[in-house]
Write a protein that holds these residues in place. Sequence first.
Motif, short mmCIF file in Angstrom:
data_model
loop_
_atom_site.label_atom_id
_atom_site.label_comp_id
_atom_site.label_asym_id
_atom_site.label_seq_id
_atom_site.Cartn_x
_atom_site.Cartn_y
_atom_site.Cartn_z
N ALA A 69 0.80 -1.22 0.00
CA ALA A 69 0.00 0.00 0.00
C ALA A 69 0.84 1.27 0.00
CB ALA A 69 -0.95 0.00 1.20
N HIS A 70 2.01 1.24 0.59
CA HIS A 70 2.81 2.46 0.74
C HIS A 70 3.77 2.71 -0.40
CE1 HIS A 70 5.39 -0.79 1.96
NE2 HIS A 70 6.42 0.00 2.07
N ILE A 71 3.89 1.79 -1.36
CA ILE A 71 4.95 1.92 -2.35
C ILE A 71 4.68 3.02 -3.37
CG2 ILE A 71 5.55 -0.53 -2.11
CD1 ILE A 71 4.22 -1.05 -4.79
N TYR A 72 3.46 3.55 -3.40
CA TYR A 72 3.15 4.63 -4.32
C TYR A 72 3.46 6.00 -3.74
CZ TYR A 72 0.80 0.72 -6.50
OH TYR A 72 0.53 -0.51 -7.06
N GLY A 73 4.08 6.04 -2.59
CA GLY A 73 4.53 7.30 -2.01
C GLY A 73 3.46 8.08 -1.27
N SER A 74 2.47 7.40 -0.74
CA SER A 74 1.40 8.08 -0.01
C SER A 74 1.93 8.73 1.26
CB SER A 74 0.30 7.09 0.37
OG SER A 74 -0.26 6.49 -0.77
N ASP A 75 1.36 9.87 1.59
CA ASP A 75 1.68 10.51 2.87
C ASP A 75 1.00 9.76 4.01
OD1 ASP A 75 3.08 12.73 1.68
OD2 ASP A 75 1.14 13.54 1.10
N SER A 76 -0.16 9.20 3.71
CA SER A 76 -0.97 8.58 4.77
C SER A 76 -1.74 7.40 4.21
CB SER A 76 -1.95 9.62 5.34
OG SER A 76 -2.75 9.08 6.35
N LEU A 77 -1.89 6.36 5.04
CA LEU A 77 -2.72 5.21 4.70
C LEU A 77 -3.79 5.07 5.78
CD1 LEU A 77 -0.04 2.49 3.82
CD2 LEU A 77 -1.60 3.60 2.22
N MET A 78 -5.01 4.81 5.33
CA MET A 78 -6.08 4.58 6.31
C MET A 78 -6.67 3.20 6.11
SD MET A 78 -9.31 6.91 7.50
CE MET A 78 -10.13 6.97 5.91
N PHE A 79 -6.60 2.40 7.16
CA PHE A 79 -7.18 1.06 7.17
C PHE A 79 -8.55 1.15 7.83
CE2 PHE A 79 -2.63 0.77 7.26
CZ PHE A 79 -2.32 -0.24 6.36
N ASP A 80 -9.54 0.52 7.23
CA ASP A 80 -10.90 0.65 7.73
C ASP A 80 -11.38 -0.62 8.43
OD1 ASP A 80 -13.38 1.71 8.22
OD2 ASP A 80 -14.17 1.24 6.24
N LEU A 81 -11.83 -0.46 9.66
CA LEU A 81 -12.44 -1.55 10.42
C LEU A 81 -13.93 -1.34 10.59
CD1 LEU A 81 -9.80 -1.97 13.28
CD2 LEU A 81 -9.97 -3.27 11.14
N GLU A 82 -14.45 -0.23 10.06
CA GLU A 82 -15.84 0.11 10.34
C GLU A 82 -16.78 -0.26 9.21
OE1 GLU A 82 -18.92 3.57 11.49
OE2 GLU A 82 -17.34 3.89 10.02
N ASP A 83 -17.34 0.73 8.51
CA ASP A 83 -18.46 0.48 7.60
C ASP A 83 -18.15 -0.45 6.44
OD1 ASP A 83 -20.25 1.90 9.06
OD2 ASP A 83 -20.27 3.68 7.79
N SER A 84 -16.91 -0.48 5.98
CA SER A 84 -16.59 -1.33 4.82
C SER A 84 -16.42 -2.80 5.20
CB SER A 84 -15.32 -0.83 4.13
OG SER A 84 -14.19 -1.08 4.94
N VAL A 85 -16.46 -3.10 6.49
CA VAL A 85 -16.26 -4.48 6.96
C VAL A 85 -17.59 -5.03 7.48
CG1 VAL A 85 -14.99 -5.98 8.54
CG2 VAL A 85 -13.89 -3.92 7.60
N SER A 86 -17.99 -6.17 6.98
CA SER A 86 -19.24 -6.78 7.43
C SER A 86 -19.13 -7.22 8.88
CB SER A 86 -19.59 -7.97 6.55
OG SER A 86 -18.65 -9.02 6.73
N MET A 87 -20.26 -7.36 9.54
CA MET A 87 -20.27 -7.75 10.95
C MET A 87 -19.56 -9.09 11.16
SD MET A 87 -21.68 -5.36 12.65
CE MET A 87 -22.78 -3.96 12.46
N ALA A 88 -19.75 -10.00 10.23
CA ALA A 88 -19.17 -11.33 10.37
C ALA A 88 -17.66 -11.32 10.26
CB ALA A 88 -19.76 -12.27 9.31
N GLU A 89 -17.09 -10.25 9.70
CA GLU A 89 -15.64 -10.21 9.47
C GLU A 89 -14.91 -9.20 10.35
OE1 GLU A 89 -14.07 -12.34 7.60
OE2 GLU A 89 -15.96 -13.30 7.07
N LYS A 90 -15.59 -8.65 11.33
CA LYS A 90 -14.97 -7.62 12.17
C LYS A 90 -13.71 -8.13 12.88
CE LYS A 90 -17.91 -4.14 11.74
NZ LYS A 90 -17.53 -2.84 11.15
N ASP A 91 -13.80 -9.29 13.51
CA ASP A 91 -12.64 -9.82 14.23
C ASP A 91 -11.50 -10.16 13.29
OD1 ASP A 91 -13.98 -9.57 16.63
OD2 ASP A 91 -14.65 -11.65 16.69
N ALA A 92 -11.83 -10.76 12.15
CA ALA A 92 -10.80 -11.13 11.18
C ALA A 92 -10.10 -9.89 10.64
CB ALA A 92 -11.42 -11.93 10.04
N ALA A 93 -10.87 -8.84 10.31
CA ALA A 93 -10.28 -7.62 9.79
C ALA A 93 -9.37 -6.97 10.82
CB ALA A 93 -11.38 -6.65 9.37
#
Length: 222
Positions: A69-93
């Motif tokens: 994710a960082h190889i394109y030179g981003s200043d910041s990366l945001m990982f999402d554990l909220e709305d984009s993750v289904s309830m069944a996958e919260k722990d796995a994410a």
Amino acid sequence: MIFNERDTRHQQVIEAAKQMMTAARTAPKAKGCDIIETILVTDDDIHALSNALQQIGEERQRAGMMRDAHIYGSDSLMFDLEDSVSMAEKDAARMLVYNALKTIDYGTTELVVRINPLDTPYGRADIEAMVCAGAHVLRMPKTESAQDIIDCEKVIEEMEIKHGIPVGTTLMMAAIEGAMGVINAYQIATASNRLIGIALGAEDFCANMKCQRTTHGGELQL
């Protein structure tokens, strides 16, 4: 290990996450900008966001993409554990992001994690895992009052003390997604010295206001 490994489900998820991270370290490097959606900010006056903010959701949290994710030179990366993750996958994410932050060298890239609210079954576990993993900033969704900031900061400090991390290490960002958050914006902004910024969640804000999203964005000009 901060997770309960006696729980069979957690054992399975932890093992799966470890296997995915091992595969990520040995897989060929990803090629092409179509691997991860990149939002480029071209306004020369916006120096703080000169490159890209890459948000990785449930479908983008595959180990190889997290590794690269960082190889394109981003200043910041945001990982999402909220709305984009289904309830069944919260722990796995959560465990996948935890392992990624613990094992991948992202260099000087700022690491932000959008956690679940404290009033859900996942909020405290998200905070503990991400504080231990070394996330630089925790983004709190659906912030409506200064108390939301205060409550979250208390849990962050609790986890820093519990795991021997200097108090104040983990910073915070608030996401305003409704009218109440706009009304209380000043109180939110001044509620904690950890708070480094406020973001407006445009889609959720418009849903809360029952207005239409437009190409010109006039509905967001508060």
